[in-house]
Design an enzyme around this catalytic site. Structure first.
Site, mmCIF file in Angstrom:
data_model
loop_
_atom_site.group_PDB
_atom_site.id
_atom_site.type_symbol
_atom_site.label_atom_id
_atom_site.label_comp_id
_atom_site.label_asym_id
_atom_site.label_seq_id
_atom_site.Cartn_x
_atom_site.Cartn_y
_atom_site.Cartn_z
ATOM 1 N N LEU A 146 -42.605 23.203 17.658
ATOM 2 C CA LEU A 146 -43.258 22.434 16.534
ATOM 3 C C LEU A 146 -41.482 21.761 15.690
ATOM 4 O O LEU A 146 -40.148 22.414 15.785
ATOM 5 C CB LEU A 146 -44.182 23.404 15.873
ATOM 6 C CG LEU A 146 -45.713 23.494 16.256
ATOM 7 C CD1 LEU A 146 -45.858 24.690 15.984
ATOM 8 C CD2 LEU A 146 -46.174 21.772 16.225
ATOM 9 N N ASP A 160 -51.692 19.058 20.182
ATOM 10 C CA ASP A 160 -51.287 18.338 18.157
ATOM 11 C C ASP A 160 -52.083 17.842 17.000
ATOM 12 O O ASP A 160 -53.690 17.464 18.029
ATOM 13 C CB ASP A 160 -50.841 17.818 20.043
ATOM 14 C CG ASP A 160 -49.043 17.522 19.502
ATOM 15 O OD1 ASP A 160 -48.381 17.582 19.131
ATOM 16 O OD2 ASP A 160 -49.288 16.492 18.099
ATOM 17 N N ARG A 213 -29.852 21.122 25.011
ATOM 18 C CA ARG A 213 -30.409 20.145 25.398
ATOM 19 C C ARG A 213 -30.885 19.550 25.376
ATOM 20 O O ARG A 213 -31.720 19.148 23.680
ATOM 21 C CB ARG A 213 -30.394 20.199 27.574
ATOM 22 C CG ARG A 213 -29.482 21.091 27.233
ATOM 23 C CD ARG A 213 -28.840 21.373 29.620
ATOM 24 N NE ARG A 213 -28.524 22.206 29.493
ATOM 25 C CZ ARG A 213 -28.552 23.620 30.547
ATOM 26 N NH1 ARG A 213 -29.463 23.363 31.627
ATOM 27 N NH2 ARG A 213 -27.426 23.518 31.411
ATOM 28 N N LYS A 228 0.637 19.648 8.874
ATOM 29 C CA LYS A 228 1.668 17.488 8.662
ATOM 30 C C LYS A 228 0.504 16.930 9.208
ATOM 31 O O LYS A 228 1.218 15.754 8.614
ATOM 32 C CB LYS A 228 2.970 18.258 9.522
ATOM 33 C CG LYS A 228 3.676 17.011 8.941
ATOM 34 C CD LYS A 228 4.318 15.904 10.078
ATOM 35 C CE LYS A 228 4.621 16.841 11.457
ATOM 36 N NZ LYS A 228 4.879 16.105 12.300
ATOM 37 N N ASN A 288 -25.669 24.568 18.257
ATOM 38 C CA ASN A 288 -26.234 23.672 17.022
ATOM 39 C C ASN A 288 -24.872 22.782 15.695
ATOM 40 O O ASN A 288 -24.912 21.814 15.605
ATOM 41 C CB ASN A 288 -27.392 23.526 16.599
ATOM 42 C CG ASN A 288 -28.419 22.876 17.914
ATOM 43 O OD1 ASN A 288 -27.757 22.960 18.925
ATOM 44 N ND2 ASN A 288 -29.187 22.395 17.976
ATOM 45 N N MET A 347 -22.274 24.064 15.484
ATOM 46 C CA MET A 347 -21.253 23.518 16.343
ATOM 47 C C MET A 347 -21.048 21.763 17.331
ATOM 48 O O MET A 347 -20.131 20.388 16.727
ATOM 49 C CB MET A 347 -20.452 24.314 17.422
ATOM 50 C CG MET A 347 -19.182 23.401 18.454
ATOM 51 S SD MET A 347 -17.892 25.352 18.937
ATOM 52 C CE MET A 347 -16.244 23.987 19.232
ATOM 53 N N LYS A 378 -28.664 30.074 19.256
ATOM 54 C CA LYS A 378 -29.124 28.299 19.220
ATOM 55 C C LYS A 378 -28.453 27.466 17.711
ATOM 56 O O LYS A 378 -27.935 26.513 17.984
ATOM 57 C CB LYS A 378 -30.616 27.627 18.647
ATOM 58 C CG LYS A 378 -31.050 26.724 18.827
ATOM 59 C CD LYS A 378 -30.962 25.483 19.888
ATOM 60 C CE LYS A 378 -31.062 24.246 19.342
ATOM 61 N NZ LYS A 378 -31.006 23.451 20.706
HETATM 62 P P1 NAD Z 1 -41.348 15.754 17.478
HETATM 63 O O1 NAD Z 1 -41.897 15.751 15.887
HETATM 64 O O2 NAD Z 1 -41.297 14.765 18.655
HETATM 65 O O3 NAD Z 1 -42.765 16.565 17.477
HETATM 66 C C1 NAD Z 1 -43.218 17.734 16.892
HETATM 67 C C2 NAD Z 1 -44.868 17.555 17.635
HETATM 68 O O4 NAD Z 1 -45.532 18.628 16.929
HETATM 69 C C3 NAD Z 1 -45.149 16.085 16.925
HETATM 70 O O5 NAD Z 1 -46.482 16.024 18.482
HETATM 71 C C4 NAD Z 1 -46.308 17.055 15.696
HETATM 72 O O6 NAD Z 1 -47.721 16.067 15.899
HETATM 73 C C5 NAD Z 1 -46.759 18.537 16.248
HETATM 74 N N1 NAD Z 1 -47.532 19.087 15.109
HETATM 75 C C6 NAD Z 1 -46.508 19.562 13.789
HETATM 76 N N2 NAD Z 1 -47.245 19.749 13.224
HETATM 77 C C7 NAD Z 1 -48.701 20.658 14.277
HETATM 78 C C8 NAD Z 1 -49.164 22.019 14.118
HETATM 79 N N3 NAD Z 1 -49.846 22.113 12.447
HETATM 80 N N4 NAD Z 1 -50.441 21.975 15.637
HETATM 81 C C9 NAD Z 1 -50.064 21.294 16.381
HETATM 82 N N5 NAD Z 1 -48.858 20.272 16.462
HETATM 83 C C10 NAD Z 1 -48.549 19.826 15.156
HETATM 84 O O7 NAD Z 1 -40.821 17.443 18.055
HETATM 85 P P2 NAD Z 1 -39.287 17.248 18.652
HETATM 86 O O8 NAD Z 1 -38.347 16.667 19.052
HETATM 87 O O9 NAD Z 1 -40.549 17.815 20.097
HETATM 88 O O10 NAD Z 1 -38.545 19.278 18.883
HETATM 89 C C11 NAD Z 1 -39.656 20.034 18.674
HETATM 90 C C12 NAD Z 1 -38.382 21.422 18.155
HETATM 91 O O11 NAD Z 1 -37.103 21.235 18.991
HETATM 92 C C13 NAD Z 1 -38.153 21.353 16.985
HETATM 93 O O12 NAD Z 1 -37.611 22.774 16.220
HETATM 94 C C14 NAD Z 1 -36.464 20.568 16.677
HETATM 95 O O13 NAD Z 1 -35.326 20.568 16.618
HETATM 96 C C15 NAD Z 1 -36.331 20.916 18.922
HETATM 97 N N6 NAD Z 1 -35.624 20.572 19.718
HETATM 98 C C16 NAD Z 1 -35.348 19.021 19.701
HETATM 99 C C17 NAD Z 1 -34.579 18.440 20.717
HETATM 100 C C18 NAD Z 1 -34.589 17.095 20.883
HETATM 101 O O14 NAD Z 1 -33.505 16.442 21.621
HETATM 102 N N7 NAD Z 1 -35.641 16.506 20.894
HETATM 103 C C19 NAD Z 1 -33.643 19.793 21.625
HETATM 104 C C20 NAD Z 1 -33.873 21.246 21.036
HETATM 105 C C21 NAD Z 1 -34.564 21.557 20.668
#
Ligand code: NAD
Length: 317
Positions: free
Chosen positions: A67, A33, A125, A242, A177, A179, A173
């Site tokens: 990501l 990360d 989720r 209506k 989302n 909806m 997905k």
């Molecule tokens: P987040 O922003 O909390 O985490 C993303 C992480 O990616 C961060 O720690 C960031 O430092 C890291 N990052 C960014 N660019 C990077 C790179 N080039 N190399 C390595 N690390 C990198 O996001 P999240 O909430 O964990 O969401 C991640 C994905 O999951 C998204 O696509 C989101 O839409 C999806 N998602 C999220 C949820 C939720 O409830 N948060 C639920 C389902 C799906």
């Protein structure tokens, strides 16, 4: 069969607990990360840290990305220190992030051109379920790739839905989302309208949890009407138009802003203009399909009503 070693790229709100659950499941996990604190947390949980996505993916069987966007995935794959250079025909790249399906298709094509494989496996989720290992996994890809990833996926989720070939997971997905996120806005409008017109929110919740408003069209109206090919009026488009008009007038007089409801009103107006006024209000579905240029015949029908009279004899709407 020995367990695949795993590279996990993106240890944020979702990725970190998912990676932790893989460690708990007995997988050797190396994470990357951009945030050093996330790497510290993975190490504390028993994983290893890598200095780049490429270093994490070196020799890994499964390379998982969680990501924010497709641009982040591209950077983690093709940017400096990207994982693409470390992927081989023995590894499987698994994208679990939510991205535009066409971006999924493009990333899968980029890998396929190099003889590399990909699973498209976004999750349903939230972060709470990511912690508990109870995510809904929307797995799409080839059969052997899905089978290979299954044990790891079941460390992160408690249900896997087979979404067909690559791209199926991303598509379902985004539609899901669409909806859920739209209904969130509509729910906020309805509760705001309730309060603005002088009702207790508790009363509004009590009523709406027991009607179609809270129970949902996918569970009740659609399987009982339009998905059976039955558009005879249970509740007419004219009456829905209506009633929604009454709600918009009430909102106006109560100074409540209801943009979702206003947009829906236009759909019922269009349905009446198309001569559908006397049909069941679920006729909005064939209308939208026709506007999208889809064939007239429904793509899916149910033969049996799910619950013909879900609210009992004194049906409230
Ligand atoms: P987040 O922003 O909390 O985490 C993303 C992480 O990616 C961060 O720690 C960031 O430092 C890291 N990052 C960014 N660019 C990077 C790179 N080039 N190399 C390595 N690390 C990198 O996001 P999240 O909430 O964990 O969401 C991640 C994905 O999951 C998204 O696509 C989101 O839409 C999806 N998602 C999220 C949820 C939720 O409830 N948060 C639920 C389902 C799906």
């Amino acid at each position: 069969m020995s367990k695949d070693s795993i590279a996990f790229i993106g240890l944020g709100a979702m990725g970190l607990p998912m990676a932790r659950n893989l460690v708990k499941g007995g997988f050797a996990v190396t994470g990357f990360d951009l945030d050093a604190n996330a790497l510290d947390s993975l190490e504390q949980a028993g994983g290893k840290r890598a200095a780049s996505a490429r270093a994490a993916a070196e020799g890994a069987g499964l390379v998982i990305a969680m990501l924010p966007t497709a641009a982040h995935i591209r950077a983690a794959l093709e940017g400096e220190g990207g994982a693409l250079a470390a992927l081989t025909d023995a590894s499987l790249f698994i994208n679990m992030s939510t991205i535009l399906p066409q971006e999924t298709d493009a990333i899968a094509a980029l890998l396929a051109e190099r003889g590399l494989r990909m699973l498209d496996s976004p999750v349903g989720r939230s972060a709470m379920e990511a912690e508990r290992g109870t995510l809904l996994i929307l797995a799409s890809g080839s059969g052997p790739d899905k089978a290979r990833a299954q044990e790891a996926l079941l460390c992160m989720g408690n249900q896997i839905i087979d979404c067909g070939e690559v791209g199926g997971g991303s598509r379902v997905k985004v539609v899901n989302n669409f909806m859920g996120i739209s209904l969130n806005a509509l729910t906020a409008e309805a509760l705001t309208l309730a309060e603005a017109c002088g009702l207790s929110v508790e009363l509004a919740l009590q009523v709406m949890r027991g009607t179609i408003a809270g129970l949902g069209h996918m569970n009740i109206t659609y399987p009982n009407k339009v998905l059976r090919g039955d558009l005879s009026a249970g509740f007419q488009v004219d009456l829905a138009h209506k009633d929604l008009g009454l709600a918009l007038e009430l909102a106006s007089r109560s100074r409540a802003c209801v943009p979702m409801g206003s947009a829906a009103y236009q759909s019922y107006t269009a349905a009446r203009a198309q001569g559908l006024g006397a049909q069941d209000y679920s006729a909005i579905y064939p209308l939208m399909r026709s506007l999208a240029g889809l064939p007239k015949a429904l793509p899916y029908t149910v033969d049996t009503p799910v619950n013909a009279d879900p609210f009992g004899k004194a049906a409230a709407r």
